[in-house]
Design a protein around this motif. Structure first.
Motif, PDB file in Angstrom:
ATOM      1  N   SER A  80      40.243   0.360  22.914  1.00  0.00           N
ATOM      2  CA  SER A  80      41.079  -0.327  23.913  1.00  0.00           C
ATOM      3  C   SER A  80      41.306  -1.785  23.533  1.00  0.00           C
ATOM      4  CB  SER A  80      40.454  -0.220  25.302  1.00  0.00           C
ATOM      5  OG  SER A  80      39.296  -1.018  25.436  1.00  0.00           O
ATOM      6  N   THR A 103      51.071   8.200  28.109  1.00  0.00           N
ATOM      7  CA  THR A 103      49.716   7.853  28.535  1.00  0.00           C
ATOM      8  C   THR A 103      49.413   8.414  29.917  1.00  0.00           C
ATOM      9  OG1 THR A 103      49.915   5.809  27.257  1.00  0.00           O
ATOM     10  CG2 THR A 103      48.072   5.954  28.791  1.00  0.00           C
ATOM     11  N   ILE A 126      46.330  10.866  31.007  1.00  0.00           N
ATOM     12  CA  ILE A 126      45.429  10.622  32.132  1.00  0.00           C
ATOM     13  C   ILE A 126      45.422  11.807  33.092  1.00  0.00           C
ATOM     14  CG2 ILE A 126      45.124   9.192  34.203  1.00  0.00           C
ATOM     15  CD1 ILE A 126      46.002   6.789  32.494  1.00  0.00           C
ATOM     16  N   CYS A 151      42.052   1.861  35.936  1.00  0.00           N
ATOM     17  CA  CYS A 151      41.655   2.093  34.544  1.00  0.00           C
ATOM     18  C   CYS A 151      40.674   1.053  34.019  1.00  0.00           C
ATOM     19  CB  CYS A 151      42.887   2.142  33.652  1.00  0.00           C
ATOM     20  SG  CYS A 151      44.032   3.458  34.077  1.00  0.00           S
ATOM     21  N   HIS A 152      40.746  -0.192  34.524  1.00  0.00           N
ATOM     22  CA  HIS A 152      39.807  -1.198  34.017  1.00  0.00           C
ATOM     23  C   HIS A 152      38.433  -1.083  34.670  1.00  0.00           C
ATOM     24  CE1 HIS A 152      42.028  -3.884  37.092  1.00  0.00           C
ATOM     25  NE2 HIS A 152      40.866  -3.624  37.628  1.00  0.00           N
ATOM     26  N   LEU A 200      37.603   3.858  33.082  1.00  0.00           N
ATOM     27  CA  LEU A 200      38.246   4.209  31.812  1.00  0.00           C
ATOM     28  C   LEU A 200      37.851   3.232  30.717  1.00  0.00           C
ATOM     29  CD1 LEU A 200      40.240   6.478  30.881  1.00  0.00           C
ATOM     30  CD2 LEU A 200      42.039   4.741  30.969  1.00  0.00           C
ATOM     31  N   VAL A 236      38.897   0.049  29.886  1.00  0.00           N
ATOM     32  CA  VAL A 236      39.932  -0.683  29.166  1.00  0.00           C
ATOM     33  C   VAL A 236      40.009  -2.089  29.768  1.00  0.00           C
ATOM     34  CG1 VAL A 236      41.216   1.421  28.670  1.00  0.00           C
ATOM     35  CG2 VAL A 236      41.837   0.046  30.664  1.00  0.00           C
ATOM     36  N   SER A 272      44.529  -3.283  34.563  1.00  0.00           N
ATOM     37  CA  SER A 272      45.020  -1.945  34.271  1.00  0.00           C
ATOM     38  C   SER A 272      44.634  -0.950  35.359  1.00  0.00           C
ATOM     39  CB  SER A 272      44.461  -1.474  32.928  1.00  0.00           C
ATOM     40  OG  SER A 272      44.952  -0.203  32.596  1.00  0.00           O
ATOM     41  N   ALA A 314      44.912   1.889  27.068  1.00  0.00           N
ATOM     42  CA  ALA A 314      44.468   3.198  27.560  1.00  0.00           C
ATOM     43  C   ALA A 314      44.860   4.299  26.582  1.00  0.00           C
ATOM     44  CB  ALA A 314      45.064   3.468  28.940  1.00  0.00           C
ATOM     45  N   SER A 343      42.448   4.266  23.652  1.00  0.00           N
ATOM     46  CA  SER A 343      41.115   4.737  23.999  1.00  0.00           C
ATOM     47  C   SER A 343      41.094   6.243  24.231  1.00  0.00           C
ATOM     48  CB  SER A 343      40.620   3.992  25.243  1.00  0.00           C
ATOM     49  OG  SER A 343      39.216   3.952  25.276  1.00  0.00           O
ATOM     50  N   TYR A 350      35.109  10.782  27.058  1.00  0.00           N
ATOM     51  CA  TYR A 350      35.037  10.284  28.430  1.00  0.00           C
ATOM     52  C   TYR A 350      34.096  11.116  29.282  1.00  0.00           C
ATOM     53  CZ  TYR A 350      38.134   6.429  27.850  1.00  0.00           C
ATOM     54  OH  TYR A 350      38.648   5.221  27.455  1.00  0.00           O
TER      55      TYR A 350
END
Length: 469
Positions: A90, A121, A125, A294-295, A298, A300, A304, A354, A357, A366
């Motif tokens: 990321s 992306t 997800i 996402c931050h 996830l 990243v 996000s 993202a 990653s 993950y």
């Protein structure tokens, strides 16, 4: 100034090299970087230079003034808030996002077409979370803006149900929102949207030690509305105890009544990746909109998050966000552009970190991160449960541990304990208040956290409590 620009361009390789070196040094020693700053220096405000210093000297000024107090918030023992780390992939994606500097909007127009990366992306997800491709998604700055985006479309839906176009006519009349334990970002979004937090109808929780919706009380409240359309905000992991509403039961109510169902699953939605806890999100695919941050889990960089809204509502979405005074953009449904589907007109390629990653570590990667964090949270919870000085305020349901001092007579000392603990710089946690108790919250979301960190954290806690006795 012109000379500095010219010299910086000619020496861009050197500038990126020294920046890379500094970045690598930070990452190599991130486990030793303090998680908080005890003594904050008194800074004299820097004046605007007449001609500038050039990038290398500016970096030296930064390193002298600010770098020493940069905390290790992306490190393995920063358990405050719900702060994820940044995977190596990321970071690569984030660097390239800055270098390519796209304004991500269009998929097939002349100029920038980086929205194709974002759409891809989103599909990655959806696959990671086990959600159908019937959701249209996009990247925003965080859970607050994701909730805002989803609830803005919900507002338009509710208006149409009452025969009004809220996007054009404005909000008029009360909008009923049912929820039990909403996150503060949802309440802020209601305020920003003009819906008003006072229009929230609080639904009872499933028990004294629960934050999830009581399904029976939810239906009782729905019946009282006499068929009026409403918005339901449900939780895919509350912030204190990661409690989940019963999505399968809510789906049954959705089959009987007319409402917009929004799920705030900012970090809890990643339970879908777990080999042991994916059942917590069963039925969430029937929601009209979902927030995922996402931050957080996830891992990243900030900023996000994604909004996920059922594609069947894309007309309502365009009505809400379209740039109606820009005819050169064409029909927003014929010529897809993100600026007609979300709040910002200007936005960086937030999807790229993202994308990198997800492509680098895949579903199994993950799954490991999520399961490992859940395991560590449970281990930490067991340590606290077996301690003479601490006790859990709620079961460890996923990845967040909510606890306090065991002696109820020492409630006034909880804040002081946390302050001293955080001042060690070895760990950072955040305060909370739960079920009538002052508490402390530790969130496990960082891909680097391991058992050694748990042992060090618990030892530090015991050292602090002994010091305060």
């Amino acid at each position: 100034m012109k000379e500095h620009l010219k010299n910086d361009l000619e020496n861009i390789n050197h500038l990126l090299d020294i920046t890379k070196k500094q970045g690598v040094e930070y990452l190599d020693f991130i486990t030793n970087r303090p998680t908080s700053v005890h003594h904050i220096p008194v800074w004299e405000q820097q004046g605007l230079p007449e001609s500038g210093y050039g990038t290398e000297e500016a970096l030296q000024i930064f390193n002298k003034r600010f770098e020493p107090v940069m905390v290790g918030s992306s490190g393995p023992r920063y358990l405050g808030f719900v702060t994820g780390g940044t995977t190596p992939a990321s970071i690569v994606g984030d660097w390239l996002t800055t270098i390519y500097d796209q304004n991500t909007q269009s998929t097939k127009g002349q100029g920038d077409i980086s929205a194709n990366i974002e759409l891809e992306t989103i599909q990655l997800i959806l696959k990671l979370l086990g959600l159908p491709d019937s959701f249209l998604g996009g990247f925003v700055t965080g859970a607050t803006m994701s909730n805002f985006t989803c609830l803005a479309v919900a507002r338009q839906w509710q208006g149409k149900e009452q025969g009004r176009d809220v996007a054009k006519e404005g909000v008029s009349g009360p909008v009923k929102i049912l929820t039990a334990t909403p996150h503060s970002s949802s309440i802020k979004s209601l305020s920003l949207l003009g819906l008003g937090s006072s229009n929230i109808i609080k639904v009872k929780t499933a028990g004294d030690d629960r934050e999830a919706i009581c399904i029976q009380d939810l239906e009782d409240q729905i019946v009282k509305l006499n068929g009026d359309p409403f918005i339901l905000i449900s939780s895919g992991g509350t912030v204190n105890t990661v409690d989940f509403d019963d999505f399968s039961e809510i789906k049954k109510l959705k089959d009987k009544y007319r409402f917009w169902w929004h799920i705030d699953a900012a970090f809890g939605g990643f339970a879908a990746c777990s080999t042991t806890h994916s059942h917590l999100v069963e039925g969430w695919e029937y929601a009209d909109s979902i927030t995922v941050d996402c931050h957080k889990w996830l891992n990243v960089p900030y900023e996000s998050a994604v909004f996920l809204i059922k594609e069947q509502y894309k007309v309502l979405q365009v009505e809400t966000f379209q740039n109606s005074n820009a005819p050169y953009l064409g029909d927003p449904l014929e010529n897809f552009g993100y600026l007609n589907f979300l709040p910002e007109n200007s936005r960086r390629l937030k999807a790229l970190p993202a994308w990198f990653s997800l492509m680098a570590y895949g579903k199994k990667g993950y799954q490991y991160i999520i399961d490992n964090n859940i395991s560590l949270a449970n281990q930490f919870g067991q340590m606290l449960d077996g301690s003479q000085d601490f006790k859990l305020l709620a079961p460890v349901r996923l990845n967040t541990v909510c606890f306090t001092l065991r002696d109820d007579e020492k409630q006034d000392e909880v804040g002081r304990f946390l302050e001293v603990l955080n001042n060690t710089g070895k760990v950072f946690m955040t305060p909370t208040f739960y079920n009538g108790h002052k508490g402390i919250r530790a969130a496990f979301v960082n891909w680097m956290t391991n058992e050694n960190d748990i042992q060090l954290i618990f030892k530090t806690m015991n050292d602090v409590i002994a010091e305060l006795k």
